[in-house]
Design a protein around this motif. Structure first.
Motif: not given
Length: 80
Positions: A49-57, A59-61
């Motif tokens: 979830l941490t990795i997914a959160g970073v990747l999500g951040g 992608i969002g950026a």
């Protein structure tokens, strides 16, 4: 309360895991397997979830930057 919760969840998880893997274990080993599995699974899930959160951040950026560039180009194109 947390210890009781961990034991109950561990017992259920251990029971299900031993049945899925076709292992015969006494109740104490089953609970121990479940608790250890919960700790390992929780750690793995936290990392994922941490990795997914970073990747999500990221992608969002990137999407936000693309939107900002598009808006900038749209506004400056109308002024020309």
């Amino acid at each position: 309360m947390n210890l009781l919760y961990l034991i109950v969840i561990g017992a259920v998880a251990g029971y299900l895991a031993t049945r899925i893997m076709h292992i015969k274990a006494d109740p104490l080993k089953t609970i121990a397997i479940g608790i250890a599995g919960a700790l390992i699974g929780g750690f793995i899930l936290q990392v994922v979830l941490t990795i997914a959160g970073v990747l999500g951040g990221i992608i969002g950026a990137v999407l936000g930057a693309i939107l900002l560039i598009w808006i900038y180009q749209t506004v400056t194109a109308k002024k020309k």
